[in-house]
Design a protein around this motif. Sequence first.
Motif, PDB file in Angstrom:
ATOM      1  N   TRP A 334       0.820  -1.218   0.000  1.00  0.00           N
ATOM      2  CA  TRP A 334       0.000   0.000   0.000  1.00  0.00           C
ATOM      3  C   TRP A 334       0.848   1.260   0.000  1.00  0.00           C
ATOM      4  CZ3 TRP A 334       0.229   3.192   4.415  1.00  0.00           C
ATOM      5  CH2 TRP A 334      -0.561   4.318   4.360  1.00  0.00           C
ATOM      6  N   TRP A 335       1.942   1.247   0.756  1.00  0.00           N
ATOM      7  CA  TRP A 335       2.754   2.439   0.977  1.00  0.00           C
ATOM      8  C   TRP A 335       3.304   3.018  -0.317  1.00  0.00           C
ATOM      9  CZ3 TRP A 335       4.746   6.210   3.928  1.00  0.00           C
ATOM     10  CH2 TRP A 335       6.000   6.708   3.612  1.00  0.00           C
ATOM     11  N   ALA A 362      -8.602  -1.152  -0.685  1.00  0.00           N
ATOM     12  CA  ALA A 362      -8.806  -0.933  -2.117  1.00  0.00           C
ATOM     13  C   ALA A 362      -8.525   0.540  -2.377  1.00  0.00           C
ATOM     14  CB  ALA A 362     -10.216  -1.294  -2.538  1.00  0.00           C
ATOM     15  N   PHE A 363      -7.724   0.835  -3.403  1.00  0.00           N
ATOM     16  CA  PHE A 363      -7.347   2.220  -3.647  1.00  0.00           C
ATOM     17  C   PHE A 363      -6.938   2.408  -5.103  1.00  0.00           C
ATOM     18  CE2 PHE A 363      -3.887  -0.239  -1.803  1.00  0.00           C
ATOM     19  CZ  PHE A 363      -2.860  -0.067  -2.715  1.00  0.00           C
ATOM     20  N   MET A 364      -6.958   3.675  -5.535  1.00  0.00           N
ATOM     21  CA  MET A 364      -6.466   4.028  -6.851  1.00  0.00           C
ATOM     22  C   MET A 364      -4.953   4.130  -6.775  1.00  0.00           C
ATOM     23  SD  MET A 364      -7.142   4.924 -10.049  1.00  0.00           S
ATOM     24  CE  MET A 364      -8.821   5.589 -10.133  1.00  0.00           C
ATOM     25  N   ILE A 370      -6.949   0.179 -10.227  1.00  0.00           N
ATOM     26  CA  ILE A 370      -7.464  -0.181  -8.905  1.00  0.00           C
ATOM     27  C   ILE A 370      -6.570  -1.257  -8.296  1.00  0.00           C
ATOM     28  CG2 ILE A 370      -9.446  -0.981  -7.605  1.00  0.00           C
ATOM     29  CD1 ILE A 370      -9.875   1.655  -8.998  1.00  0.00           C
ATOM     30  N   GLN A 371      -6.176  -1.041  -7.047  1.00  0.00           N
ATOM     31  CA  GLN A 371      -5.327  -1.979  -6.320  1.00  0.00           C
ATOM     32  C   GLN A 371      -6.096  -2.535  -5.128  1.00  0.00           C
ATOM     33  OE1 GLN A 371      -1.878  -2.315  -7.238  1.00  0.00           O
ATOM     34  NE2 GLN A 371      -2.243  -0.915  -8.944  1.00  0.00           N
ATOM     35  N   TYR A 372      -5.871  -3.814  -4.847  1.00  0.00           N
ATOM     36  CA  TYR A 372      -6.434  -4.452  -3.661  1.00  0.00           C
ATOM     37  C   TYR A 372      -5.299  -5.110  -2.896  1.00  0.00           C
ATOM     38  CZ  TYR A 372     -10.903  -4.085  -6.165  1.00  0.00           C
ATOM     39  OH  TYR A 372     -11.998  -3.626  -6.847  1.00  0.00           O
ATOM     40  N   VAL A 373      -5.325  -4.987  -1.588  1.00  0.00           N
ATOM     41  CA  VAL A 373      -4.336  -5.649  -0.739  1.00  0.00           C
ATOM     42  C   VAL A 373      -5.083  -6.366   0.373  1.00  0.00           C
ATOM     43  CG1 VAL A 373      -2.352  -5.392   0.779  1.00  0.00           C
ATOM     44  CG2 VAL A 373      -2.578  -3.906  -1.223  1.00  0.00           C
ATOM     45  N   PHE A 374      -4.844  -7.677   0.477  1.00  0.00           N
ATOM     46  CA  PHE A 374      -5.463  -8.479   1.523  1.00  0.00           C
ATOM     47  C   PHE A 374      -4.374  -9.177   2.326  1.00  0.00           C
ATOM     48  CE2 PHE A 374      -8.357  -8.424  -2.108  1.00  0.00           C
ATOM     49  CZ  PHE A 374      -9.530  -7.968  -1.523  1.00  0.00           C
ATOM     50  N   CYS A 381      -2.019 -10.981  -0.393  1.00  0.00           N
ATOM     51  CA  CYS A 381      -2.405 -11.035  -1.798  1.00  0.00           C
ATOM     52  C   CYS A 381      -2.559  -9.592  -2.295  1.00  0.00           C
ATOM     53  CB  CYS A 381      -3.720 -11.798  -1.964  1.00  0.00           C
ATOM     54  SG  CYS A 381      -4.133 -12.170  -3.687  1.00  0.00           S
ATOM     55  N   HIS A 382      -1.744  -9.209  -3.275  1.00  0.00           N
ATOM     56  CA  HIS A 382      -1.771  -7.861  -3.853  1.00  0.00           C
ATOM     57  C   HIS A 382      -2.262  -7.976  -5.289  1.00  0.00           C
ATOM     58  CE1 HIS A 382       0.592  -4.076  -5.275  1.00  0.00           C
ATOM     59  NE2 HIS A 382      -0.701  -3.852  -5.171  1.00  0.00           N
ATOM     60  N   ILE A 383      -3.350  -7.251  -5.623  1.00  0.00           N
ATOM     61  CA  ILE A 383      -4.009  -7.388  -6.913  1.00  0.00           C
ATOM     62  C   ILE A 383      -4.068  -6.035  -7.607  1.00  0.00           C
ATOM     63  CG2 ILE A 383      -6.121  -8.097  -8.091  1.00  0.00           C
ATOM     64  CD1 ILE A 383      -6.775  -9.547  -5.339  1.00  0.00           C
ATOM     65  N   THR A 384      -3.701  -6.021  -8.878  1.00  0.00           N
ATOM     66  CA  THR A 384      -3.942  -4.874  -9.743  1.00  0.00           C
ATOM     67  C   THR A 384      -5.003  -5.301 -10.749  1.00  0.00           C
ATOM     68  OG1 THR A 384      -1.659  -4.121  -9.529  1.00  0.00           O
ATOM     69  CG2 THR A 384      -2.932  -3.233 -11.355  1.00  0.00           C
ATOM     70  N   HIS A 385      -6.156  -4.617 -10.714  1.00  0.00           N
ATOM     71  CA  HIS A 385      -7.321  -5.071 -11.474  1.00  0.00           C
ATOM     72  C   HIS A 385      -7.737  -3.984 -12.455  1.00  0.00           C
ATOM     73  CE1 HIS A 385     -10.977  -7.351 -12.259  1.00  0.00           C
ATOM     74  NE2 HIS A 385     -11.687  -6.255 -12.073  1.00  0.00           N
ATOM     75  N   PHE A 386      -7.954  -4.371 -13.701  1.00  0.00           N
ATOM     76  CA  PHE A 386      -8.486  -3.453 -14.698  1.00  0.00           C
ATOM     77  C   PHE A 386      -9.622  -4.147 -15.427  1.00  0.00           C
ATOM     78  CE2 PHE A 386      -8.832  -2.074 -19.102  1.00  0.00           C
ATOM     79  CZ  PHE A 386      -9.032  -0.712 -18.942  1.00  0.00           C
ATOM     80  N   ALA A 387     -10.729  -3.429 -15.593  1.00  0.00           N
ATOM     81  CA  ALA A 387     -11.861  -4.007 -16.314  1.00  0.00           C
ATOM     82  C   ALA A 387     -12.661  -2.899 -16.978  1.00  0.00           C
ATOM     83  CB  ALA A 387     -12.755  -4.807 -15.365  1.00  0.00           C
ATOM     84  N   ASN A 388     -13.026  -3.135 -18.219  1.00  0.00           N
ATOM     85  CA  ASN A 388     -13.947  -2.252 -18.934  1.00  0.00           C
ATOM     86  C   ASN A 388     -15.279  -2.992 -19.019  1.00  0.00           C
ATOM     87  OD1 ASN A 388     -15.186  -0.383 -20.569  1.00  0.00           O
ATOM     88  ND2 ASN A 388     -14.152  -1.068 -22.450  1.00  0.00           N
ATOM     89  N   TYR A 389     -16.096  -2.822 -17.989  1.00  0.00           N
ATOM     90  CA  TYR A 389     -17.318  -3.617 -17.901  1.00  0.00           C
ATOM     91  C   TYR A 389     -18.430  -3.095 -18.810  1.00  0.00           C
ATOM     92  CZ  TYR A 389     -15.578  -6.199 -13.866  1.00  0.00           C
ATOM     93  OH  TYR A 389     -14.861  -7.018 -13.046  1.00  0.00           O
TER      94      TYR A 389
END
Length: 409
Positions: A334-335, A362-364, A370-374, A381-389
């Motif tokens: 996150w940092w 969850a943060f920009m 969009i980033q998620y950190v769990f 688990c660190h996720i970088t997610h992109f979606a054009n829904y």
Amino acid sequence: MAEEKYIYRLPPCPARDIDAMEAWLTDMAADGLLLTKDGFFGGFGIFRKDTPRRVRYRLTPTAKRPTIWSDFNDSLPQETLALWNRYGWEYITYRDDFHIFCTEDSLASDPPYDRETREQALAALSKRYRGSILSGVSVGLLSSMALDGDLVRATLYLGLWRSLFILAVLASFVMSSVFKAVHYRRLRRRLLDADSLHRESVDWRTRSWRHHILGGTQAAACIAMLAMLLTLWAAEVEDDGRLPLSDYPGTPPFAALEAFAPEGTRFVRDDSKFLTTNTYRAWSDPLAPVIIDWYETGDLQNNAGAEPNYISMDVTYYETVSPLLAKALAWECWWEHWLLNRRYQEYDLPSPEELGVDEARAFMGKHRLIQYVFRKGNIVCHITHFANYSPAPAVSRQEIAAIMAASLP
């Protein structure tokens, strides 16, 4: 007339070790090698072959380091030069921060350090002392900046043993600066306690071995470190070690993109986007027995036949040896984005208790992704997610968090 012959010799120690330098130059003269006014070039002393004789040398700190472009009078005032000449000493040259004088008169005494000369020498030594401290601090700061604060992640990426080696090399540079500062401080104290910096001859050979062994070891370690980093960089550029996702044995310990397809759509992998599309790399480290770097992309195809939508997910999964290490790792994930991203924005998620994890964010992040950190126990688990829904039904950030958190072991 015979042509004068010049001989080059590597000094046994740095110029700041004035006792050893003076003893070495005296022994060189006893062997018929006299230091020339050309001084030192490329790290080597320039001597001329002559009759062996007894010559004494003195190194004295300069108020300003002389260079080939600077005015000689800026570093050695005429009053100081005249004082040394009056006591039977001849100016020869300089090395680093020290002027070098010599005399063949065994009865010549050192010039007294009057108040002004003493203050100039003290100021020069204090400046060198502060410079050495700043040099060590700079190495530490530059190393921290290079890592962006990602000490744990960099260690896991490079490997524990490589990281310890690099840390030892960097620490050696910091310690060299500290030792140099201590030496200048001792010289300053000697000048405060006595009228002269100079002592009787010392065994410069012992100091020479110590200096060259330590310097050579440090240089070899530095070269090995650079070679190792270049090898790792080349492997990264060539994507060495990455395998197709289809070769992954079994099911990954986290939700893949198929789990995020909204109702009424289906996910289809597309391997034509980038070179690293739909590949993974898995490795182990003493600090994290399981590390997976997973990059998956594809299209969401609407069952009604609408235009497919691009979706991607970059996951880095860690199983560390302790929850404390996992906590530090999650903080680093996150940092970096909080520190470097001017568009940083944090999003609301269900509480960690509702998600069944210890931490959830969850943060920009950087590049407006969009980033998620769990974190769940010793798992991060660190996720970088992109979606054009659009125009497909969207999956909310809360749903993505719930799906990913539930998939963690």
